[in-house]
Write an enzyme that holds these catalytic residues in place. Structure first.
Site, mmCIF file in Angstrom:
data_model
loop_
_atom_site.group_PDB
_atom_site.id
_atom_site.type_symbol
_atom_site.label_atom_id
_atom_site.label_comp_id
_atom_site.label_asym_id
_atom_site.label_seq_id
_atom_site.Cartn_x
_atom_site.Cartn_y
_atom_site.Cartn_z
ATOM 1 C CG ASP A 128 -0.199 0.018 2.555
ATOM 2 O OD1 ASP A 128 1.050 -0.057 2.549
ATOM 3 O OD2 ASP A 128 -0.857 0.075 3.602
ATOM 4 C CG HIS A 129 3.418 2.559 3.096
ATOM 5 N ND1 HIS A 129 2.267 2.028 3.615
ATOM 6 C CD2 HIS A 129 3.924 3.372 4.057
ATOM 7 C CE1 HIS A 129 2.078 2.493 4.845
ATOM 8 N NE2 HIS A 129 3.063 3.310 5.135
ATOM 9 C CG ASP A 193 1.873 2.080 9.385
ATOM 10 O OD1 ASP A 193 2.436 2.420 8.329
ATOM 11 O OD2 ASP A 193 1.054 2.821 9.978
ATOM 12 N NE ARG A 476 1.979 10.501 12.463
ATOM 13 C CZ ARG A 476 2.273 9.258 12.826
ATOM 14 N NH1 ARG A 476 3.034 8.516 12.069
ATOM 15 N NH2 ARG A 476 1.802 8.776 13.964
ATOM 16 C CB SER A 683 6.027 6.829 10.762
ATOM 17 O OG SER A 683 5.207 7.704 10.024
ATOM 18 N NE ARG A 685 8.954 6.672 8.097
ATOM 19 C CZ ARG A 685 8.435 7.815 7.663
ATOM 20 N NH1 ARG A 685 9.194 8.862 7.477
ATOM 21 N NH2 ARG A 685 7.145 7.913 7.428
#
Length: 799
Positions: A128-129, A193, A476, A683, A685
């Site tokens: 999806d990213h 995520d 965000r 995020s 991340r």
């Protein structure tokens, strides 16, 4: 699976999408729920034992779910051991892992290095990213599949090898798919995520983590979490008019701020919970990440049950009904919270948050005045709805109601109006029920079922370098988050407010009270929107070739696809231990050079930017080139500027931040960072921890850390330390030397939170400051081994 086979598989997906016909697709059939139904009898049995060990005190819902997933209750709690929220570390056994395509790359590379033949728990990958929004769904999807072919082939081949469910590009956004397919009341799951908590709308604990934490669950290693404090959010009343669940969480973000939920779970209770749709609760859970919450959850409700039935999971609903009847899926009466927040939904009005931070909340009735006070231009340049936060059927039918009203008055959107469906199921159901037609008739562009502009995957050609304002229903809104333009002000609002304001084009427009002039000379006013929770004809799956089969078996003969000369993917090399250098200081870290002192807000977007850098998520060397490139150096106030005070004659003293980090790495000089409040918010991340570690970072000293990022640092063998006296932040500068003093005692079992740090300034001055650590006994093992993965690998080999 060979490269050619994976490529053909993706091409077939595109061909099937181009010729799809949804009119003949039946509503959802019941799914195989064997792998998605929580083992309630086992969880209840374990919880009964935990209750005994805790003296049978009343428990919150979050505690019930956490404690029923303790890896070994006896080891954790027997012998009079106390369980203190906010202090005790829990060893947990999550039941599921979900990964999006950007973060899955590094998680899989780490899992592969562990040497196991399959995942220990059901795991899924969601593409999806990496899909960039530009002109529209089909064209954007095809271009993105071609541009990211190498990565998708790697993910698909790894999924096949290890028995992972692979959701193809176009299937939808990870969090919407998890809600529709995997979420179940009382479940404990991890996702790579930060908005994984979205699934909490179905009454579970879904926690956003870095890839290394996901690997814990994937390898069957107990996953460690400090027992969160529990904030009870007591909801009374009922939303009315224009107010939506989105406004609830926008309002709460304003009360709690971006770090008010750190180390805490938000547990909602009270009669107001039962007036919300399941997907509305998911919106609230999703944005709990914006206040730093570990996750959010709700008691099991009839509308959750209805959603499970509507999405083909009747067996899960039936099992949850039985568990709820035994008291598992709600808090005990008399359960105590660390804090209680009271919210009367009947008094809640629409809220707009921003710009540049998700906790700057302004009620809609005062927003026009706020715009005038700030001197901003009274116009919006784009309206964007959808994303993982607000793309449910209820959201889209509410927006369509406004679009019909506007169309009847002869209006179309005055600005680019972009709609992102959350999943193929939502997109297909919207199309079948003419919701898509209604939106397109008023000027909307429907984008691919992917994250798109929400995470910076937006090929925006206008407003480059210009100050402008956009309204989104995203979660965000940090600088440069959506279009790469740091002057774009992103204001967060409900999909209905975004839609109404897109017809006005004005930032100060209040659809509750204001009118839009018509070409005829009259005025048009919106009526409050009305949406539909669940589709009357049921959901339809759409293009089923996007979907995986349930619980696939591993195919160990599959060759994972990584090209030797790839610029997108590289095998991950283990980090060396900081304690293998033969340093005379033994179990103290080596002498560390301070790279820089970072000023102010430094999110994971600042540390490891997304947008165009997403293509390097599987290539640590390449993505490390963006380390801290949007962070501000407190010594001079410039962005992406660092100082090398011991540079070679051929080099300048000033360079970019990654430039100086690389210089230190070439000199074999490990280094430290000094950072400000809530370092690493945003995020989940893990690259924001991997990249500094790759260049040689060993310690980060902060005024405070965000939860996920602090854990990610620990996982990669970076020691996070907290200033005891926050004023000490300004006493340490670039080029100074810092040395730990008390680590040896910690490794030897000393029970202290304090680690002394000796600082030697560039001018020779020395002083020692106290810092606080949050390392558990197991986390100290990660640090000594060089990373958590190094330690896990050693344990697997020894067994």
């Amino acid at each position: 699976m060979s490269t050619a086979t994976a490529s053909c598989s993706l091409q077939r997906t595109l061909q099937r999408r181009s010729r799809r016909s949804l009119a003949t697709v039946p509503p959802l059939a019941d799914k195989d729920c064997s792998s998605i139904t929580p083992p309630y009898p086992l969880l209840l049995k374990k919880l009964d034992r935990v209750r005994e060990l805790l003296g049978n005190r009343p428990l919150t819902l979050a505690e019930k779910i956490l404690y029923s997933h303790l890896h070994d209750p006896e080891a954790s709690l027997a012998g009079g051991k106390k369980l203190v929220r906010g202090e005790t570390y829990l060893q947990l056994s999550p039941e599921r892992v979900a990964m999006q395509d950007a973060s899955a790359q590094m998680a899989l590379l780490q899992f592969m290095s562990a040497g196991l033949p399959r995942c220990a728990v059901p795991t899924s990958i969601h593409c999806d990213h990496l899909i960039q929004a530009n002109v529209g769904a089909d064209a954007d999807l095809q271009r993105s599949i071609e541009n990211n072919k190498e990565v998708f082939e790697f993910l698909e081949s790894a999924a096949r090898k290890y028995g992972i469910e692979f959701w193809r590009p176009g299937s939808g956004i990870i969090h919407q798919i998890v809600l529709e397919n995997y979420a179940a009341p009382g479940l404990l799951m991890l996702g790579t995520d930060s908005h994984t908590p979205n699934a909490g709308g179905l009454g579970l604990l879904a926690i956003g983590v870095g890839g290394a934490d996901a690997v814990d669950a994937m390898t069957g290693t107990p996953w460690e979490l400090k027992a969160p404090q529990i904030v009870g959010v007591h909801l009374t009343g009922k939303l009315n008019g224009w107010a939506t669940p989105k406004d609830l969480i926008l309002h709460l973000a304003g009360k709690l701020t971006v770090k008010g939920g750190t180390g805490r779970i938000l547990e909602y209770f009270g009669p107001g919970v039962f007036n919300q749709s399941c997907t509305g609760l998911a919106t609230v859970s999703n944005m709990g990440a914006e206040v730093g919450a570990t996750t959010s959850t709700f008691p099991y409700t009839p509308r959750m049950r209805a959603y499970l039935h509507a999405t083909g999971r009747a067996p899960v609903a039936n099992a949850a009904d039985e568990a709820a009847a035994r008291g598992f899926l709600a808090a005990d009466e008399g359960a105590e919270y660390d804090e209680v927040v009271e919210i009367n939904l009947s008094e809640l009005e629409p809220t707009i948050n921003g710009p540049f931070t998700p906790d700057l909340a302004t009620p809609l009735s005062r927003f026009g005045k706020f715009v005038r006070e700030q001197g901003w231009k009274d116009e919006i340049s784009a309206g964007l709805i959808g994303s993982c936060t607000n793309s449910s059927y209820e959201d889209m039918t509410s927006v369509a109601d406004l679009a019909r009203q506007a169309k009847a008055a002869g209006l179309t959107a005055k600005v680019p109006f972009l709609c992102t469906p959350g999943s193929e199921q939502i997109r297909a159901t919207m199309e079948r029920d003419q919701v898509t037609d209604v939106l397109q008739d008023v000027g909307a562009t429907v984008l691919a079922n992917a994250c798109g502009p929400c995470i910076g995957q937006w090929k925006r050609e206008d407003k480059k370098g210009e100050e402008n304002a956009i309204l989104t229903s995203f979660n965000r809104n940090f600088k440069s988050r959506n279009d790469g333009n740091r002057f774009t002000m992103n204001f967060l609002a409900s999909p209905t407010v975004v839609t109404a304001m897109s017809f006005s084009g004005k930032l100060s427009f209040n659809p509750v009270t204001d009118a839009i002039p018509l070409p005829s000379g009259g005025e048009f006013r919106f009526s409050p929107p009305s949406g539909q929770d669940l589709p009357s004809a049921g959901f339809t799956p759409g293009e089923t070739s996007f979907y995986p089969g349930p619980t696939p078996e591993p195919h160990p003969e599959t060759q994972v696809v990584i090209k030797p000369d790839s610029q997108r993917l590289e095998y991950l090399q283990p980090f060396p231990s900081h304690f293998e250098s033969g340093d005379a200081r033994g179990l103290e870290l080596p002498r560390l050079k301070v790279l820089m002192r970072v000023r102010g807000k430094c999110t994971t977007d600042h540390i490891s930017a997304a947008g165009p850098w997403l293509k390097y998520k599987g290539h640590l060397t390449n993505i490390s080139e963006n380390l801290l490139i949007t962070a501000m150096n407190d010594e001079g106030g410039e962005v992406n500027v660092a100082f090398d005070h011991e540079h070679d004659p051929s080099q300048s003293e000033v360079d970019t931040i990654p430039g100086v980090a690389k210089r230190l790495k070439r000199r074999n000089q490990p280094w430290a960072l000094v950072v400000d409040e809530n370092y690493g918010e945003g995020s989940a991340r893990e690259h924001a921890a991997l990249q500094p570690r790759f260049y040689g970072c060993a310690v980060i000293i902060a005024r405070s850390f965000a939860r996920i990022h602090e854990t990610n640092l620990k996982k990669q063998g970076v020691l996070p330390l907290w200033f005891v006296d926050k004023a000490d932040y300004s006493r340490i500068g670039s080029g100074d030397i810092v040395e730990t003093v008390d680590l040896t005692q910690l490794f030897e079992g000393a029970q202290t939170e304090i680690v002394s740090v000796k600082v030697t300034r560039r001018n020779g001055e020395t002083f020692t400051i106290p810092t606080r650590h949050t390392m558990s006994a197991d986390q100290l093992k990660w640090l000594r081994a060089g990373s958590a993965l190094n330690y896990i690998r050693s344990q697997i080999k020894s067994n």
